[in-house]
Design a protein around this motif. Structure first.
Motif, PDB file in Angstrom:
ATOM      1  N   ALA A   1       9.374   7.661  -2.089  1.00 57.01           N
ATOM      2  CA  ALA A   1       8.065   8.314  -2.203  1.00 57.01           C
ATOM      3  C   ALA A   1       8.206   9.815  -2.406  1.00 57.01           C
ATOM      4  O   ALA A   1       7.441  10.424  -3.164  1.00 57.01           O
ATOM      5  CB  ALA A   1       7.235   8.023  -0.956  1.00 57.01           C
ATOM      6  N   ARG A   2       9.198  10.411  -1.745  1.00 54.67           N
ATOM      7  CA  ARG A   2       9.380  11.860  -1.872  1.00 54.67           C
ATOM      8  C   ARG A   2       9.830  12.279  -3.261  1.00 54.67           C
ATOM      9  O   ARG A   2       9.703  13.447  -3.637  1.00 54.67           O
ATOM     10  CB  ARG A   2      10.372  12.360  -0.813  1.00 54.67           C
TER      11      ARG A   2
ATOM     12  N   GLU B   1       2.434   3.044  -2.070  1.00 60.90           N
ATOM     13  CA  GLU B   1       3.263   2.226  -1.179  1.00 60.90           C
ATOM     14  C   GLU B   1       3.385   0.796  -1.685  1.00 60.90           C
ATOM     15  O   GLU B   1       4.473   0.204  -1.650  1.00 60.90           O
ATOM     16  CB  GLU B   1       2.701   2.217   0.243  1.00 60.90           C
ATOM     17  N   ILE B   2       2.274   0.223  -2.160  1.00 56.96           N
ATOM     18  CA  ILE B   2       2.339  -1.152  -2.671  1.00 56.96           C
ATOM     19  C   ILE B   2       3.306  -1.240  -3.837  1.00 56.96           C
ATOM     20  O   ILE B   2       4.145  -2.145  -3.920  1.00 56.96           O
ATOM     21  CB  ILE B   2       0.945  -1.656  -3.068  1.00 56.96           C
TER      22      ILE B   2
ATOM     23  N   PRO C   1      -0.478  12.229  -1.369  1.00 57.77           N
ATOM     24  CA  PRO C   1       0.853  11.658  -1.112  1.00 57.77           C
ATOM     25  C   PRO C   1       1.017  11.279   0.352  1.00 57.77           C
ATOM     26  O   PRO C   1       0.389  11.886   1.236  1.00 57.77           O
ATOM     27  CB  PRO C   1       1.803  12.801  -1.482  1.00 57.77           C
ATOM     28  N   PRO C   2       1.865  10.293   0.649  1.00 54.73           N
ATOM     29  CA  PRO C   2       2.118   9.955   2.051  1.00 54.73           C
ATOM     30  C   PRO C   2       2.821  11.112   2.742  1.00 54.73           C
ATOM     31  O   PRO C   2       3.665  11.789   2.157  1.00 54.73           O
ATOM     32  CB  PRO C   2       3.028   8.722   1.955  1.00 54.73           C
TER      33      PRO C   2
ATOM     34  N   LEU D   1       6.289   6.640   5.644  1.00 50.42           N
ATOM     35  CA  LEU D   1       6.908   5.418   5.137  1.00 50.42           C
ATOM     36  C   LEU D   1       8.341   5.333   5.659  1.00 50.42           C
ATOM     37  O   LEU D   1       9.049   6.340   5.711  1.00 50.42           O
ATOM     38  CB  LEU D   1       6.908   5.398   3.609  1.00 50.42           C
ATOM     39  N   PRO D   2       8.778   4.138   6.019  1.00 55.25           N
ATOM     40  CA  PRO D   2      10.104   4.009   6.635  1.00 55.25           C
ATOM     41  C   PRO D   2      11.246   4.101   5.629  1.00 55.25           C
ATOM     42  O   PRO D   2      11.135   3.687   4.485  1.00 55.25           O
ATOM     43  CB  PRO D   2      10.051   2.606   7.247  1.00 55.25           C
ATOM     44  N   GLY D   3      12.365   4.644   6.103  1.00 50.66           N
ATOM     45  CA  GLY D   3      13.644   4.578   5.401  1.00 50.66           C
ATOM     46  C   GLY D   3      13.616   4.855   3.915  1.00 50.66           C
ATOM     47  O   GLY D   3      13.128   5.896   3.456  1.00 50.66           O
ATOM     48  N   GLU D   4      14.127   3.893   3.158  1.00 49.85           N
ATOM     49  CA  GLU D   4      14.278   4.044   1.725  1.00 49.85           C
ATOM     50  C   GLU D   4      12.935   4.204   1.030  1.00 49.85           C
ATOM     51  O   GLU D   4      12.838   4.910   0.022  1.00 49.85           O
ATOM     52  CB  GLU D   4      15.032   2.842   1.154  1.00 49.85           C
TER      53      GLU D   4
END
Length: 354
Positions: A100-101, A69-70, A86-87, A92-95
């Protein structure tokens, strides 16, 4: 131990001046290219050994969602070629979530050593100082194996180094340091500074409202990690970033006295603390309805379990529905959680501010 040695736990030590563990650390100039201004950069690990970067890495693997994320927020997500832990979908929001995906998952939990060494990465960002921190759930490569594979290995200090440092996490300077170090390494220092500046603005507003509260006047607070299981509760201890989040919000972590990051405790221990507020620590299920259902289940457990239904927080309905990830995982979201906890446990003080 001298202060300089303590600062060697995890700092940028070339072209960078830091105030170890304090606010306002300066990470030096912006590194604009893959080897231009701002380089070389040297990073010290949890034991003080340094790694030198003559230029920014091109292929990065992250151990978990915190480091990923950072890097995404720094704008370096296009260089991440794999991750472990993985998150979850929707975490995680939006974009950010969309980016991340796209990152290949090398391990749903700890990345197998063979996959990590064969990933083609030139940098591994590690949130775990040793496999001991993960209950032995894996076989970490040795320093020699990392070198042979051409992979530089650095840590997130706020999650890897803090549990072994013996120093409680009382503020978010460790998280800020991680953001600035990764900014320096990836050549995105300006973005890192912007992220830290945004966090500090939120924290400053909270401090203005609740910063004058004496410890004895602060409500007690228990982070209930519902997903860790209900048979035996898991406490967040003083070296975990959640301890800093709770304290910065003007509350007192009831397990601030335990060493390390996490520790199994008994329900009798929780009952003896009788917290004023309880956070329902639920991980994002990837679907709003599913996540809300998990919060409902956590609340129903506390209200129905004989040992907890009489607790002050349960009787008074002081149960906060705040996700686990942005409380216990280091990142920009920690400042948002500080805000949310503070507004919930001190509503009158924020009304007075308006």
């Amino acid at each position: 131990m001298r202060r300089g040695k303590l600062c060697g736990l995890a700092v940028v030590v070339a072209l960078v001046a830091t105030a170890c563990g304090g606010e306002g650390a300066d990470t030096g100039g912006e590194a604009t290219g893959r080897g231009g201004p701002g380089f070389p950069v040297r990073i010290a690990d949890c034991k003080g050994a340094t790694t030198t970067f003559a230029s920014a890495p091109r292929k990065i693997v992250t151990s978990n969602a915190a480091a990923l994320e950072i890097l995404l927020r720094l704008g370096a997500g296009d260089r991440v070629v794999g991750t472990g832990f993985p998150p979850g979908k929707g975490a995680l929001p939006g974009e950010l979530g969309a980016q991340a995906r796209k990152v290949p998952v090398l391990g749903e939990h700890v990345i197998p050593k063979e996959k990590l060494l064969g990933s083609g990465a030139d940098l591994y960002v590690d949130a775990f100082a040793s496999m001991n921190n993960m209950g032995g759930a894996g076989d970490a490569p040795s320093a020699e194996e990392f070198r042979a594979a051409g992979i530089k290995h650095i840590y997130l200090a706020s999650t890897a180094c803090a549990p072994m440092s013996g120093k409680p996490q009382r503020d978010l300077s460790g998280v800020e340091g991680d953001i600035k170090r990764l900014g320096a390494v990836t050549g995105t220092s300006q973005r890192a500074d912007d992220l830290v500046r945004g966090m500090r603005a939120k924290l400053a507003a909270v401090h203005k409202a609740v910063g004058d509260l004496a410890p004895g006047k602060r409500p007690t607070y228990f982070f209930f990690d519902f997903d860790a299981g209900t048979k035996q509760p898991m406490a967040v201890c003083r070296n975990q970033v959640a301890n800093a989040v709770i304290g910065q919000a003007g509350a007192r972590n009831v397990f601030d006295g335990c060493d390390g990051d996490f520790k199994p405790v008994s329900w009798e221990d929780v009952v003896a603390k009788n917290p004023d507020f309880i956070q329902l620590g639920v991980r994002n299920r990837g679907d709003a309805a599913a996540t809300e259902k998990a919060f409902d289940q956590a609340e129903a457990f506390l209200k129905g379990f004989p040992a907890t239904k009489g607790l002050a927080a349960v009787r008074n309905g002081h149960l906060l529905r705040i996700g686990s990830e942005r409380t216990t995982i280091a990142g920009v979201g920690n400042a948002d959680t500080v805000e949310e906890i503070a507004h919930t446990v001190h509503p009158a003080r924020f009304k007075a501010e308006r």
